[in-house]
Write a protein that holds these residues in place. Structure first.
Motif, mmCIF file in Angstrom:
data_model
loop_
_atom_site.group_PDB
_atom_site.id
_atom_site.type_symbol
_atom_site.label_atom_id
_atom_site.label_comp_id
_atom_site.label_asym_id
_atom_site.label_seq_id
_atom_site.Cartn_x
_atom_site.Cartn_y
_atom_site.Cartn_z
ATOM 1 N N UNK A 118 -13.570 19.237 29.494
ATOM 2 C CA UNK A 118 -13.690 18.981 28.053
ATOM 3 C C UNK A 118 -12.334 19.046 27.379
ATOM 4 N N UNK A 119 -12.069 18.071 26.513
ATOM 5 C CA UNK A 119 -10.813 18.067 25.777
ATOM 6 C C UNK A 119 -10.533 16.715 25.159
ATOM 7 N N UNK A 120 -9.410 16.652 24.480
ATOM 8 C CA UNK A 120 -8.944 15.408 23.888
ATOM 9 C C UNK A 120 -8.012 14.751 24.898
ATOM 10 N N UNK A 121 -8.336 13.544 25.289
ATOM 11 C CA UNK A 121 -7.583 12.836 26.319
ATOM 12 C C UNK A 121 -6.674 11.800 25.682
ATOM 13 N N UNK A 122 -5.418 11.861 26.097
ATOM 14 C CA UNK A 122 -4.403 10.963 25.576
ATOM 15 C C UNK A 122 -3.833 10.091 26.680
ATOM 16 N N UNK A 123 -3.497 8.866 26.340
ATOM 17 C CA UNK A 123 -2.645 8.100 27.237
ATOM 18 C C UNK A 123 -1.231 8.105 26.649
ATOM 19 N N UNK A 124 -0.251 8.035 27.516
ATOM 20 C CA UNK A 124 1.133 8.111 27.073
ATOM 21 C C UNK A 124 2.004 7.187 27.911
#
Length: 118
Positions: A91-97
């Motif tokens: 669980x969490x906020x997923x970012x692409x970078x």
């Protein structure tokens, strides 16, 4: 300008699957390694996976190895993260970078929320 827009997050049950997408624009996507990172509630940013610009190699954090698969479609300027066998701790906020590693990333999207719960 560089834009990274994540999508595909949501609520999944433990053991379930989700596929995240990241639409890139404003730069030559095929020239850059890319990565996914996540931030769990109350915790710092954690690198999840990275992929080379030509998909020749990819790496994973120990916590997701064997369960997550990173991929990209340079023709569509899109990065993906296939997540399987999900656990509550995913669980969490997923970012692409942009960039292969978190430390060398210069742009990051707004994130997409993933919640794993029964």
């Amino acid at each position: 300008q560089v834009q990274l827009v994540e999508s595909g997050g949501g609520l999944a049950q433990p053991g379930g699957s989700l596929r995240l997408s990241c639409a890139a624009s404003g730069f030559t996507f095929s020239n850059y390694g890319m990565n996914w990172a996540r931030q769990a509630p109350g915790k710092g940013l954690e690198w999840v996976s990275g992929i080379y610009s030509d998909s020749s190699d990819s790496y994973y954090a120990t916590s997701v190895k064997g369960r997550f698969t990173i991929s990209r479609d340079n023709a569509k300027n899109t990065l993906y993260l296939q997540m399987s066998s999900l656990k509550p701790e995913d669980t969490g906020l997923y970012y692409c970078a942009r960039g292969f590693q978190l430390a060398t990333s210069d742009y990051r999207g707004q994130g997409t929320q993933v919640t794993v719960s029964s």
